[in-house]
Design a protein around this motif. Sequence first.
Motif, PDB file in Angstrom:
ATOM      1  N   UNK A 116       0.910  -1.121   0.006  1.00  0.00           N
ATOM      2  CA  UNK A 116      -0.135   0.070   0.047  1.00  0.00           C
ATOM      3  C   UNK A 116       0.949   1.257   0.113  1.00  0.00           C
ATOM      4  N   UNK A 117       0.582   2.129  -0.881  1.00  0.00           N
ATOM      5  CA  UNK A 117       1.519   3.296  -1.077  1.00  0.00           C
ATOM      6  C   UNK A 117       1.523   4.331   0.411  1.00  0.00           C
ATOM      7  N   UNK A 118       0.758   3.959   1.110  1.00  0.00           N
ATOM      8  CA  UNK A 118       0.736   4.886   2.687  1.00  0.00           C
ATOM      9  C   UNK A 118       1.421   4.036   3.445  1.00  0.00           C
ATOM     10  N   UNK A 119       2.011   2.783   3.151  1.00  0.00           N
ATOM     11  CA  UNK A 119       2.623   1.913   4.312  1.00  0.00           C
ATOM     12  C   UNK A 119       3.893   2.113   4.288  1.00  0.00           C
ATOM     13  N   UNK A 120       4.441   3.302   4.925  1.00  0.00           N
ATOM     14  CA  UNK A 120       6.043   3.530   4.804  1.00  0.00           C
ATOM     15  C   UNK A 120       6.766   2.429   5.500  1.00  0.00           C
ATOM     16  N   UNK A 121       6.384   1.641   6.432  1.00  0.00           N
ATOM     17  CA  UNK A 121       7.056   0.891   7.352  1.00  0.00           C
ATOM     18  C   UNK A 121       7.618  -0.266   6.313  1.00  0.00           C
TER      19      UNK A 121
END
Length: 157
Positions: A116-121
């Motif tokens: 997911x593009x917002x899953x930085x970890x």
Amino acid sequence: MQVALRPVHDSDLPVFFRLTNDPESVRMAAFTAKDPTDRDAFDAHWKRIRALPDVLNRTILADGDVVGNVAVYGEPDEREVTYWIDRAYWGKGIATAALRDLLAEAPERPVYARVAADNEGSRRVLEKCGFVVSGHDRGFANARGEEIDELVLTLGS
């Protein structure tokens, strides 16, 4: 913390089921089972993937405790990685160590990952293991009930 991989044992499955029902983890993973609380579907999924010859599944141990799983699957030239870590162990380098060990065990390249593009970890884990963003996509995320942006990352060529 000592991180190790081993083959998946039947006794790991209840732990995996519990991990895949943590609401925050499910939201971050985004692309999850339609109903993560469906134990019968979970068991059928694991029975099927454990029987496939082209899937390399490993249990992740941290100091001897089961804390997640990691796998590589798919046809040659389309291999993809996936992993799930107990949220209590996020940010401790366990996912990175486990993925590095799996990639050493499965040296075929290229290997892909989706996040997911917002899953930085998760993106950081993949980049620390040498993956680079190679594309963008949109897909329906069961955990969020909508289409979201995702990144495609590639290791090797």
